[in-house]
Design a protein around this motif. Structure first.
Motif, mmCIF file in Angstrom:
data_model
loop_
_atom_site.group_PDB
_atom_site.id
_atom_site.type_symbol
_atom_site.label_atom_id
_atom_site.label_comp_id
_atom_site.label_asym_id
_atom_site.label_seq_id
_atom_site.Cartn_x
_atom_site.Cartn_y
_atom_site.Cartn_z
ATOM 1 N N VAL A 168 0.682 -0.968 0.099
ATOM 2 C CA VAL A 168 0.282 -0.710 0.053
ATOM 3 C C VAL A 168 0.840 1.881 0.111
ATOM 4 O O VAL A 168 1.064 1.416 1.150
ATOM 5 N N VAL A 169 0.622 2.298 -1.484
ATOM 6 C CA VAL A 169 1.346 3.459 -1.410
ATOM 7 C C VAL A 169 0.970 4.652 -0.561
ATOM 8 O O VAL A 169 -0.536 4.247 -0.190
ATOM 9 N N GLY A 170 1.597 5.141 0.524
ATOM 10 C CA GLY A 170 1.078 5.972 1.590
ATOM 11 C C GLY A 170 1.433 7.617 0.321
ATOM 12 O O GLY A 170 0.131 8.391 0.306
ATOM 13 N N VAL A 171 2.929 8.060 0.424
ATOM 14 C CA VAL A 171 3.387 9.375 -0.584
ATOM 15 C C VAL A 171 3.197 9.059 -1.863
ATOM 16 O O VAL A 171 4.124 8.437 -2.339
ATOM 17 N N PRO A 172 2.732 10.352 -2.316
ATOM 18 C CA PRO A 172 2.391 10.429 -3.937
ATOM 19 C C PRO A 172 4.108 10.658 -3.778
ATOM 20 O O PRO A 172 5.011 10.601 -3.645
ATOM 21 N N SER A 173 4.465 10.129 -5.716
ATOM 22 C CA SER A 173 5.246 10.598 -6.683
ATOM 23 C C SER A 173 5.350 11.905 -7.323
ATOM 24 O O SER A 173 3.452 11.703 -7.780
ATOM 25 N N ALA A 174 5.511 12.298 -8.015
ATOM 26 C CA ALA A 174 5.710 13.643 -9.107
ATOM 27 C C ALA A 174 6.255 12.860 -10.274
ATOM 28 O O ALA A 174 6.534 11.703 -10.801
ATOM 29 N N MET A 175 4.690 13.147 -11.360
ATOM 30 C CA MET A 175 5.160 12.608 -13.110
ATOM 31 C C MET A 175 6.189 13.434 -13.006
ATOM 32 O O MET A 175 6.805 13.977 -13.033
ATOM 33 N N GLY A 176 6.940 11.975 -14.374
ATOM 34 C CA GLY A 176 8.142 12.145 -14.634
ATOM 35 C C GLY A 176 9.171 12.412 -13.814
ATOM 36 O O GLY A 176 10.058 12.114 -14.654
ATOM 37 N N THR A 177 9.795 11.871 -12.705
ATOM 38 C CA THR A 177 10.510 11.506 -11.723
ATOM 39 C C THR A 177 10.309 10.410 -10.880
ATOM 40 O O THR A 177 9.512 9.677 -10.240
ATOM 41 N N PRO A 178 11.026 8.943 -11.495
ATOM 42 C CA PRO A 178 11.152 8.147 -10.860
ATOM 43 C C PRO A 178 11.528 7.554 -9.377
ATOM 44 O O PRO A 178 12.214 8.655 -9.318
#
Lengths: 412, 412
Positions: A197-207
């Motif tokens: 389960v993912v909690g923290v989002p990440s930005a599009m374009g950034t692996p």
């Protein structure tokens, strides 16, 4: 240490503290709970009663705010909860906020954003290859050892443990190989998996690199990826599984935080092929988890898949899933893929356990190849914890019920 | 009829009235807008100003409440809006609520629940088959004429028209066929599609029949299913497209209600194979839509795919997607699959237009096989309307920007 009458060696003692969402008996209101033995602590009410600032994360109808809060908050909240349930002076305050597990209603604990399913067990992938492509030179496809194969599934049909699963209808090829026929699936199967389960989002374009796993992933649960093998076999070339999987995916009601599983971390199996840098975990902390899964059909254990045998780790899956710049959202869920160990009694699907129906399982209540209406499948698991105390994962269970709709009626 | 200085033959006149979500200049607040020529009417403010009960559906930061309201409400709101923009007595009240289109910020108009992508153009499927499986006896897989093939995509990376698309990194096979290599995609492509937006949910276990299409589907938009062909080719066997697609999917900012497209309904192509009852639309109202799509690369039209040539209709796709009991949610989005007509200049992807890079396109600013950094792709479309007035769909545009992350850094 234990309060609230939890035995020292309970799988759900104060060393565990998985999170869920529940409604107390007689109430429709949802709130975050923490499991303690066979009881549930109303975590939001506890935070309010003790004047804790974490009430804003816990007195909520879903885990999403806690998931989004990030690793530092996850550790702080866990530390606070551990104190609440172990420090004797809190007992009087908290005792009225503890509900018997069998008196509450458990809900899907978070809003599922995207759902991805992987295919990370080498034993499982080889078994499937041998069954479906017996003439192939290699039971694995050429890409299998180079990347964790995955695909997107339907997040709208992820359901909480205990939800009945309606047998899906669909197309399958006729035995003669002529035009397809329509009807309820005759090869309804399970897949024993672990969901992350993912909690923290990440930005599009950034692996997200391998080292970002614990910053983004909150915890894990058991997952049953119900599968209709006959529908799947007919539909899946060339774009992958669709209706053979999308009717239901069951997850346990309890999300175990990664912090409860530190003692269960193990190195994954030795890698037989060199990995590209973004997947190479040779110098990382151990990415595997020693989870001992048990699969019961109508109460009889039919398989004991060991999660430690998974070739691809959850950290590698996360790095792969985002290496193209795809972003993460709070509530993203990804399944490990069917967990199958090397031994016959460690296979995580009926497809493998019965070799696609050839070898029926002999159960006390009769033979089984694939699931029959009324069958109940229950998966449980535990992991080694500190001081030899085991850490339990919440069960995932579901009953198969007959298709509700007559195929003819669909012509309307 | 037209007010607000919209010419009689404008593609976005009062006969159209697509919905979007915008922020006026200088504001971060989102609200529902309706496009009128090259202006946007603040629909929520209009409802409030006119004392309309539809303010509760329109004075909102997303289309989701309107989507969930159902067909009767959709028709009622559209009738009200038509009156507001055509009855002269409203002009004084509404004039201050109309913003120039180029002064506002357009947002993703709804929260995407599940995203499914189909593969419904026979021309496209045959071209792809010929390119990738030149030795196969049939360019179509055996299931193609029996069911609309589809798969789930990533809803978290559906973006609104105008969003830059970062070139994805990923694995691809080395020319020698040895170990895969890592780097930015060298075969970045487009797919010209139409997206359908689900408004009304359905219950799990209960399929939606063909006749339920207009009760559940609110409207449609243009959709660009950006695709990295090199990543896709290496990863997609056996579980389908994953990272080759999941980095971005662009949709137009305007959702055209089905009610605006009644004149564009046409019969789909003749069926060459008998269909199972749940897909047999011989006795249904025409399920196709005569949408004339145009694809421009850096301002030069490279393709004009006709949507009327699609073999599978959106109603069939909805019936198929739910026939296994999978439920629908408000905000579900499904793409038609690449639209390709029979002629060369009607192909909806660079894969087909350049025959996988063999035949470069000659554009005024140079040759193109696949997309280069800085390229801008814009899709537009129109449909025949009543009295010969065309109905425009909102454009979907996007610019390709270079990968941001150095592959080496990912080893961390």
């Amino acid at each position: 240490m234990p309060l609230f009458d939890v035995p020292e060696d309970d799988l759900f003692g104060p060393h565990n503290l998985p999170y869920g969402v529940f409604s107390p008996a007689g109430s429709a209101e949802r709130t975050v709970g923490v499991r303690l033995g066979d009881h549930v602590l109303d975590a939001g009410a506890a935070a309010l009663a003790l004047g804790s600032p974490y009430a804003e994360l816990l007195a909520r109808p879903s885990l999403n705010p806690l998931l989004a809060a990030g690793r530092t908050a996850w550790s702080d909240v866990r530390r606070a909860l551990t104190a609440w349930v172990t420090v004797p002076s809190h007992r009087e305050t908290l005792a009225p906020l503890v509900h018997p597990l069998d008196s509450v209603t458990l809900h899907l604990p978070f809003e599922v954003a995207d759902y991805v399913d992987f295919y990370a067990s080498e034993n499982h992938a080889r078994n499937v290859g041998r069954i479906f492509r017996p003439d192939a030179a290699d039971s694995l496809t050429p890409n299998w050892k180079h990347l964790p194969i995955g695909y997107h599934g339907r997040s709208g049909t992820v359901v909480v443990s205990g939800t009945d699963v309606v047998r899906p209808g669909g197309q399958r090829t006729a035995p003669a190989g002529a035009a397809p026929v329509f009807g309820p699936s005759a090869r309804l199967d399970i897949e024993a998996e672990v969901g992350f389960v993912v909690g923290v989002p990440s930005a599009m374009g950034t692996p997200v690199p391998l080292s970002g796993f614990r910053d983004h992933v909150f915890g894990l649960c058991l997952l049953n990826d119900w599968s209709a093998r006959d529908i799947q076999a007919w539909e899946y070339v060339p774009l992958g599984p669709f209706l053979g999987k999308s009717f239901a995916t069951s997850v346990s009601a309890w999300i175990t935080p990664l912090d409860a599983l530190d003692e269960a971390r193990v190195a994954p199996p030795g890698r037989t092929h060199p990995l590209l840098p973004y997947l190479d975990d040779a110098d990382e902390e151990p990415g595997g988890y020693d989870l001992r899964i048990s699969v019961a059909l109508n109460g009889h254990v039919v398989s004991e898949p060991p999660f430690s045998t998974m070739y691809w780790t959850a950290a590698q899956q996360l790095a792969h899933m985002t290496v193209n710049g795809a972003s993460l959202r709070t509530g993203d869920l990804y399944g490990s893929g069917t967990v199958s160990g090397p031994a016959e009694h460690q296979r995580g699907s009926l497809l493998e356990l019965t070799w696609n129906g050839r070898d029926a399982l002999e159960l006390p209540d009769g033979k089984r190849t694939y699931l029959e209406d009324g069958d109940v499948v229950t998966m449980t698991a535990w992991a080694p914890g500190a001081g030899g105390v085991r850490v339990g994962l919440g069960e995932v269970t579901g009953r198969v019920v007959a298709e509700r709709v007559d195929a003819e009626r669909l012509q309307d």
